[in-house]
Design a protein around this motif. Structure first.
Motif, mmCIF file in Angstrom:
data_model
loop_
_atom_site.group_PDB
_atom_site.id
_atom_site.type_symbol
_atom_site.label_atom_id
_atom_site.label_comp_id
_atom_site.label_asym_id
_atom_site.label_seq_id
_atom_site.Cartn_x
_atom_site.Cartn_y
_atom_site.Cartn_z
ATOM 1 N N ASP A 90 73.971 42.013 66.944
ATOM 2 C CA ASP A 90 73.678 41.969 65.514
ATOM 3 C C ASP A 90 72.762 40.762 65.269
ATOM 4 N N LEU A 91 71.460 41.040 65.340
ATOM 5 C CA LEU A 91 70.480 39.940 65.333
ATOM 6 C C LEU A 91 70.561 39.088 64.074
ATOM 7 N N ASN A 92 70.704 39.740 62.944
ATOM 8 C CA ASN A 92 70.755 38.983 61.696
ATOM 9 C C ASN A 92 71.870 37.958 61.709
ATOM 10 N N ARG A 93 73.018 38.400 62.207
ATOM 11 C CA ARG A 93 74.173 37.505 62.198
ATOM 12 C C ARG A 93 73.998 36.403 63.255
ATOM 13 N N ILE A 94 73.573 36.789 64.468
ATOM 14 C CA ILE A 94 73.460 35.784 65.528
ATOM 15 C C ILE A 94 72.351 34.790 65.201
ATOM 16 N N ARG A 95 71.279 35.266 64.584
ATOM 17 C CA ARG A 95 70.163 34.357 64.261
ATOM 18 C C ARG A 95 70.583 33.259 63.299
ATOM 19 N N GLN A 96 71.610 33.537 62.507
ATOM 20 C CA GLN A 96 72.070 32.497 61.581
ATOM 21 C C GLN A 96 72.734 31.340 62.316
ATOM 22 N N LYS A 97 73.082 31.591 63.576
ATOM 23 C CA LYS A 97 73.702 30.514 64.362
ATOM 24 C C LYS A 97 72.650 29.629 65.013
ATOM 25 N N ILE A 98 71.384 30.089 64.989
ATOM 26 C CA ILE A 98 70.314 29.380 65.706
ATOM 27 C C ILE A 98 69.219 28.999 64.732
ATOM 28 N N GLY A 99 69.144 27.749 64.378
ATOM 29 C CA GLY A 99 68.052 27.304 63.523
ATOM 30 C C GLY A 99 66.803 27.101 64.367
ATOM 31 N N MET A 100 65.631 27.432 63.782
ATOM 32 C CA MET A 100 64.375 27.182 64.497
ATOM 33 C C MET A 100 63.487 26.312 63.628
ATOM 34 N N VAL A 101 62.882 25.310 64.241
ATOM 35 C CA VAL A 101 61.926 24.455 63.532
ATOM 36 C C VAL A 101 60.640 24.468 64.350
ATOM 37 N N PHE A 102 59.548 24.815 63.693
ATOM 38 C CA PHE A 102 58.282 24.999 64.400
ATOM 39 C C PHE A 102 57.315 23.858 64.095
ATOM 40 N N GLN A 103 56.245 23.843 64.873
ATOM 41 C CA GLN A 103 55.190 22.851 64.661
ATOM 42 C C GLN A 103 54.568 23.008 63.269
ATOM 43 N N HIS A 104 54.260 24.257 62.920
ATOM 44 C CA HIS A 104 53.703 24.527 61.591
ATOM 45 C C HIS A 104 54.835 25.074 60.745
ATOM 46 N N PHE A 105 55.103 24.383 59.658
ATOM 47 C CA PHE A 105 56.387 24.580 58.975
ATOM 48 C C PHE A 105 56.479 25.914 58.245
ATOM 49 N N ASN A 106 55.323 26.539 57.955
ATOM 50 C CA ASN A 106 55.349 27.865 57.323
ATOM 51 C C ASN A 106 56.193 27.931 56.060
ATOM 52 N N LEU A 107 56.006 26.972 55.186
ATOM 53 C CA LEU A 107 56.711 27.041 53.890
ATOM 54 C C LEU A 107 55.904 27.936 52.957
ATOM 55 N N TYR A 108 56.584 28.579 52.029
ATOM 56 C CA TYR A 108 55.880 29.371 51.016
ATOM 57 C C TYR A 108 55.342 28.431 49.946
ATOM 58 N N ARG A 109 54.015 28.476 49.782
ATOM 59 C CA ARG A 109 53.378 27.490 48.894
ATOM 60 C C ARG A 109 53.657 27.748 47.426
ATOM 61 N N HIS A 110 53.930 29.022 47.087
ATOM 62 C CA HIS A 110 54.149 29.360 45.684
ATOM 63 C C HIS A 110 55.606 29.189 45.280
ATOM 64 N N MET A 111 56.431 28.701 46.206
ATOM 65 C CA MET A 111 57.846 28.533 45.897
ATOM 66 C C MET A 111 58.230 27.070 45.977
ATOM 67 N N SER A 112 59.167 26.662 45.106
ATOM 68 C CA SER A 112 59.612 25.270 45.126
ATOM 69 C C SER A 112 60.307 24.987 46.461
ATOM 70 N N VAL A 113 60.455 23.696 46.731
ATOM 71 C CA VAL A 113 61.167 23.268 47.929
ATOM 72 C C VAL A 113 62.561 23.893 47.949
ATOM 73 N N LEU A 114 63.246 23.833 46.829
ATOM 74 C CA LEU A 114 64.610 24.377 46.753
ATOM 75 C C LEU A 114 64.615 25.874 47.076
ATOM 76 N N SER A 115 63.668 26.608 46.495
ATOM 77 C CA SER A 115 63.637 28.054 46.736
ATOM 78 C C SER A 115 63.300 28.362 48.194
ATOM 79 N N ASN A 116 62.415 27.559 48.797
ATOM 80 C CA ASN A 116 62.103 27.751 50.208
ATOM 81 C C ASN A 116 63.362 27.632 51.061
ATOM 82 N N VAL A 117 64.165 26.610 50.756
ATOM 83 C CA VAL A 117 65.363 26.358 51.568
ATOM 84 C C VAL A 117 66.443 27.402 51.278
ATOM 85 N N ALA A 118 66.485 27.867 50.025
ATOM 86 C CA ALA A 118 67.542 28.815 49.629
ATOM 87 C C ALA A 118 67.205 30.262 49.996
ATOM 88 N N LEU A 119 65.927 30.511 50.352
ATOM 89 C CA LEU A 119 65.469 31.895 50.500
ATOM 90 C C LEU A 119 66.312 32.740 51.464
#
Ligand SMILES: Nc1ncnc2c1ncn2[C@@H]1O[C@H](COP(=O)(O)OP(=O)(O)OP(=O)(O)O)[C@@H](O)[C@H]1O
Ligand SMILES: [Mg+2]
Length: 262
Positions: A90-119
């Motif tokens: 169950d990829l969706n569930r297992i992926r929640q156990k593994i955080g990934m942080v990349f070189q390029h942060f890929n934040l959504y520019r049209h969304m606030s910081v809070l919304s990016n984190v809450a998405l």
């Protein structure tokens, strides 16, 4: 075995806890190009493992296989007791156990910081808005950016944006966070604030695998350094062992090719 030895044996068994991440015999090919050639790696709870190695040695491929952003050709990856490489995982569930942080942060520019984190909390975990935002604020707190919750990514420095990227990973309450060159895209003066967050995470007991060229940080903070070359782990040990007394010629050659000030 008498009763006394049996009881005495119990804590020793418990101490050999299952690793948070267990990679066994991992192979990965792109066409005929075999880029992972049987990688075995266990990461214990609370460990910070650094992966170093030349460009093209397979570091990113290894991390990306760990949450099935890439499919491995054979071998297995077990995260917190669950096999992510299993066909019915169950990829969706297992992926929640593994955080990934990349070189390029890929934040959504049209969304606030809070919304990016809450998405992901809202879309993947389907949490109600209030709960998602409260967990997002908690995560922003951990990276020292609670006061920037209502800003937009463009209003932040690169270092702050990367800390939002880390908060986004933490908000899912992962068991392990994988970092792929988290500071490589940053101006030198911004690197320190990201490394500090990573150090704090480690102090808080987070399990982390970090691909990075920040050798002095590895020397100071890593529990283990793994050197990869040509799709294989060539050697591993404490930072002191690997940096101070590398055993393999390839490790020596790599270390002398990178500028190091550790
Ligand atoms: N999507 C892809 N398609 C085909 N080949 C790929 C792909 N991604 C990576 N490779 C190849 O796999 C090998 C390993 O690449 P990988 O990105 O894992 O190396 P790396 O150690 O992370 O390198 P770097 O330090 O440059 O980031 C390289 O030979 C690369 O060309
Ligand atoms: Mg890479």
């Amino acid at each position: 075995m008498n009763m006394a030895t049996e009881i005495a044996a119990t804590p020793a068994t418990a101490a050999q806890a299952e690793p948070i991440l267990r990679i066994k015999g991992l192979h990965k090919q792109y066409g005929h190009n075999e880029v992972l050639k049987g990688v075995d790696l266990d990461v214990q709870a609370g460990e910070m493992v650094f992966i170093i190695g030349p460009s093209g040695s397979g570091k990113s491929s290894l991390l990306r296989c760990c949450n099935r952003l890439e499919e491995s050709s054979s071998g297995s990856i077990i995260v917190d007791g669950e096999e992510i490489t299993a066909p019915r995982a169950d990829l969706n569930r297992i992926r929640q156990k593994i955080g990934m942080v990349f070189q390029h942060f890929n934040l959504y520019r049209h969304m606030s910081v809070l919304s990016n984190v809450a998405l992901a909390l809202r879309k993947v975990q389907k949490l109600p808005r209030a709960e998602a935002e409260s967990r997002a604020r908690e995560a922003l707190e951990r990276v020292g950016l609670a006061h920037r919750a209502d800003f937009y990514p463009d209003q932040l420095s690169g270092g702050q944006q990367q800390r939002v990227g880390i908060a986004r990973a933490l908000a899912l309450h992962p068991r392990i966070v994988l970092f792929d060159e988290p500071t490589s895209a940053l101006d030198p003066e911004l690197v320190g604030s990201v490394l500090k967050v990573m150090k704090d995470l480690k102090a808080g007991g987070m399990t982390m695998v970090v691909v990075s060229h920040e050798m002095s940080f590895a020397m100071a903070a890593a529990d283990r350094v793994v050197f990869m070359d040509g799709g294989s782990i060539i050697e591993q040990g404490s930072p002191k062992e690997v940096f101070g007394n590398p055993r393999h010629e390839r490790t020596k050659a790599f270390l002398s090719s990178v500028s190091h000030n550790y």
